[in-house]
Design a protein around this motif. Sequence first.
Motif, mmCIF file in Angstrom:
data_model
loop_
_atom_site.group_PDB
_atom_site.id
_atom_site.type_symbol
_atom_site.label_atom_id
_atom_site.label_comp_id
_atom_site.label_asym_id
_atom_site.label_seq_id
_atom_site.Cartn_x
_atom_site.Cartn_y
_atom_site.Cartn_z
ATOM 1 N N GLU A 1 40.709 34.414 36.870
ATOM 2 C CA GLU A 1 41.814 34.298 35.934
ATOM 3 C C GLU A 1 41.344 33.751 34.587
ATOM 4 N N SER A 2 40.337 32.891 34.593
ATOM 5 C CA SER A 2 39.860 32.299 33.346
ATOM 6 C C SER A 2 39.200 33.340 32.451
ATOM 7 N N GLN A 3 38.877 34.497 32.983
ATOM 8 C CA GLN A 3 38.237 35.543 32.195
ATOM 9 C C GLN A 3 39.232 36.575 31.674
ATOM 10 N N ALA A 4 40.531 36.384 31.930
ATOM 11 C CA ALA A 4 41.531 37.361 31.516
ATOM 12 C C ALA A 4 41.524 37.550 30.000
ATOM 13 N N LYS B 1 49.530 39.838 36.046
ATOM 14 C CA LYS B 1 49.014 40.980 36.801
ATOM 15 C C LYS B 1 47.567 40.732 37.201
ATOM 16 N N PHE B 2 46.794 40.220 36.253
ATOM 17 C CA PHE B 2 45.384 39.962 36.513
ATOM 18 C C PHE B 2 45.218 38.886 37.582
ATOM 19 N N ALA C 1 43.449 37.651 42.902
ATOM 20 C CA ALA C 1 43.655 37.057 44.230
ATOM 21 C C ALA C 1 43.423 38.108 45.317
ATOM 22 N N ALA C 2 43.911 39.321 45.084
ATOM 23 C CA ALA C 2 43.710 40.399 46.061
ATOM 24 C C ALA C 2 42.240 40.791 46.142
ATOM 25 N N LYS D 1 42.984 50.653 49.633
ATOM 26 C CA LYS D 1 44.121 50.477 50.543
ATOM 27 C C LYS D 1 44.496 48.999 50.658
ATOM 28 N N LYS D 2 43.486 48.132 50.783
ATOM 29 C CA LYS D 2 43.761 46.697 50.887
ATOM 30 C C LYS D 2 44.427 46.178 49.616
#
Length: 179
Positions: A99-102, A120-121, A126-127, A171-172
């Motif tokens: 997230e820090s690289q968004a 969204k990022f 996380a996924a 898919k994941k």
Amino acid sequence: MSDDSLPLALPLLRLASGSSEITTLYRELRKPLLRYLVCLGLSSDEAQDVVQDVFLSLQRHLALDGTQENIRAWLFRVAHNQARNRQSSYHRRFSEPLESQADFLADDATPEQRVLEKEKFRRLAAAIRLLTESERECLLLRAGGLRYREIGEVLGMAVSTVGDTVERAIKKLAEKCNV
């Protein structure tokens, strides 16, 4: 890619004769390499250092009359190896959250768009963290524009395994991101 862009399968000897072709190659692959390295867990500064080192390695390779059929896969493989070496030598792995690289990935957006993109990022990151290492690497290389054959060269996997791994990762992610 523009119509006058450099084909990425040029023989390296041709690249050695014209620095403008190397410059074009750098312009076309710099951002995909940076994105891949940041997603592997390097900070944006480290990723920029690695990309510079990768192109210096290409220059040294050319100076020694090195040959390579697929320049793009070769550059990603060298970047991949250097990123792993840095992570091993620092005894850390993915220590800085994605997230820090968004901000690094989203340049010119309105404040509202930035907030939405960050959310969204954050969900996507996380996924992605829930994927296995091989799924994550295959997916990131595919997102970087590499073909399955090239990903196989970079990661030392069979093409069929790469295809299965990318499909499983997608898919994941679709399940985790409710797509």
